[in-house]
Design an enzyme around this catalytic site. Structure first.
Site: not given
Lengths: 306, 306
Positions: B102, B177, B245
């Protein structure tokens, strides 16, 4: 169904979308049903099916052994239960009152206490599952109160709902409903922000929902309401103004507990902005348009100010 | 599986919890698999099963026709792909690189462009489904890039995942995502706040989950992570530092699009506070403890500062 159960005479007060379906199930199960609603037209189908009309809650209360209420706001609940013409002053001792409105836990406890003084049992029993759950008798019913009263009401709950539980004493049903609504508050905001992000990034939202709907983001809010967002369908479903009521109750209860619930506050703020822009009568998925305006200037598809 | 597909020589870089399972599935499907990871110990089981070790990404890149990466942070992705010793400068033309980390959509586009200059195809293909999804080969795989590259990679995706889709050009997998993570951000905060409210209201959380889990609040976050909250199980699962993150990338992309995502900002703020208190190595459900402290002073069950 035993004849002892059907010997109960049921009153039903509040015949909105939910109440009409719920009272209809009780009538269909063979109970004698007495009804009152602010707007008599809403009772028509039930009266044709054999329900008995009353012009006041007091008149209804005098002839019923169990009275169920499904009204709008806490002030409606308070008037129907505690007003001079309300249930608690006018029902015979031995009766049972069940408030299925989403309302304040503290008010549920107050009604329980005042009813007990007159020998009347009281349950708070708000529901989840919306108009579809009411129609299909698949509601979740979250109950607070005494166990004897719960067991007496259970056959009625079973004709209206599927997932039914006694969560604790008076107010526990309302608190459980608040838990449900706080989850939904965070989730619907997350879904709206996510899909607005996706639309701004140029993604095909239908494809996105197809790939993420079965994963860790999946659930009713994404899979059902997210789909409606992607299709531009902002009809209720669950009214924004009712959701604002619920979140307001949750926020004030949380504050009283000393809890700082930032996610809930954020949802309350965003839905408040959406309501100011004319979204009160939209379904909750309409919050998507608040975000979409940031890129495109599109307003909600429905407006109104009840 | 056709012999043409198995003629591909697969490189796999990044053998964390996810990468080990994913590379294992590819090996088990009969492919020749070459591996590199910062920590060689993490490759041991794969090497015993027949994988070939390389000391650098460059060495691996020179012998592979397709290289998959599953590393930690965007700066790791950038180094593995674009560094002198990285994949893009060292892989032969005709190769295909697939980043399943990701990471940033803009970085995915940059890798795609620089790879294209050397005749190398590139896909961004982040996943959802966690360690369990990686182990059971049931990951959702969200792909961005060119269709020919997607079709070439599809047999590999099919041995790792279940729900697989090409969402658009380079970066579209990462954007999808982000959509997934923004939904989760709102939802996990909602679940934590709701269950903390319930706990403070004296409710039995197991009973509450039983009655609301099948309704409009239901989904993976409530039904799986909510249950872990109620049991005091804060082990990862999905690390708080990885979620931070992801939310950081989503927030900066949203800002670049001119989107004001208050729910995401709230989640980022709350998880940031939790991380400062030692929650970085907890699973995301650990955020529950941030709220529980307000009443009880209990800290997270795991701490660490990676």
């Amino acid at each position: 169904m035993s004849s002892a159960v059907q010997a109960e005479r049921i009153g039903f007060i509040g015949l909105g979308i939910m109440g009409q379906s719920m009272a209809g199930h009780i009538l269909a199960a063979g109970y004698e049903v007495h009804v009152f609603s602010r707007t008599k037209e809403k009772a028509e189908a039930l009266l044709e099916a054999g329900a008995v009309w009353h012009d006041t809650p007091a008149s209804l209360a005098r002839v019923c052994t169990i009275v169920i209420t499904m009204v709008g706001y806490p002030h409606d609940v308070e008037a129907v239960y505690l007003g001079d013409d309300g249930l608690v002053p006018n029902m015979a001792p031995g009766g049972l009152v069940i408030d299925m409105t989403t309302s304040q836990p503290a008010l549920a406890r107050r009604i329980h206490a005042q009813a007990a003084e007159r020998g009347i049992a009281a349950l708070d029993a708000p529901v989840s599952g919306g108009d579809v759950g009411a129609r299909n008798a698949t509601l979740a019913i979250m109950v607070g109160g005494d166990e004897a009263a719960y067991l007496r009401a259970l056959p009625l709950f079973q004709v209206m709902g599927k997932s039914i539980a006694l969560l604790g004493g008076a107010g526990a049903g309302q608190h459980t409903k608040m838990v449900n609504q706080i989850v939904i508050a965070g989730t619907i905001v997350g879904v709206a922000e996510a899909l607005s992000y996706g639309a701004h990034a140029g993604l095909d939202l239908e494809k996105v929902l197809g790939v993420i709907g079965g994963g860790a983001a999946g659930g009713f809010q994404l899979n059902v309401l997210g789909k409606r967002m992607s299709e531009g369908d902002f009809a209720p479903g669950f009214f924004v103004h009712h959701f604002l009521k619920d979140m307001g109750i949750a926020a004030s209860e949380a504050e009283a507990m000393g809890l700082d619930l930032r996610g809930l506050q954020t949802a309350l703020h965003q839905f408040g902005r959406f309501a100011e822009q004319g979204g009160r009568e939209c379904g909750t998925q309409g919050i998507f348009t608040l975000y979409q305006q940031q890129g495109q200037g599109a307003g909600p598809s429905a407006d109104g100010d009840e």
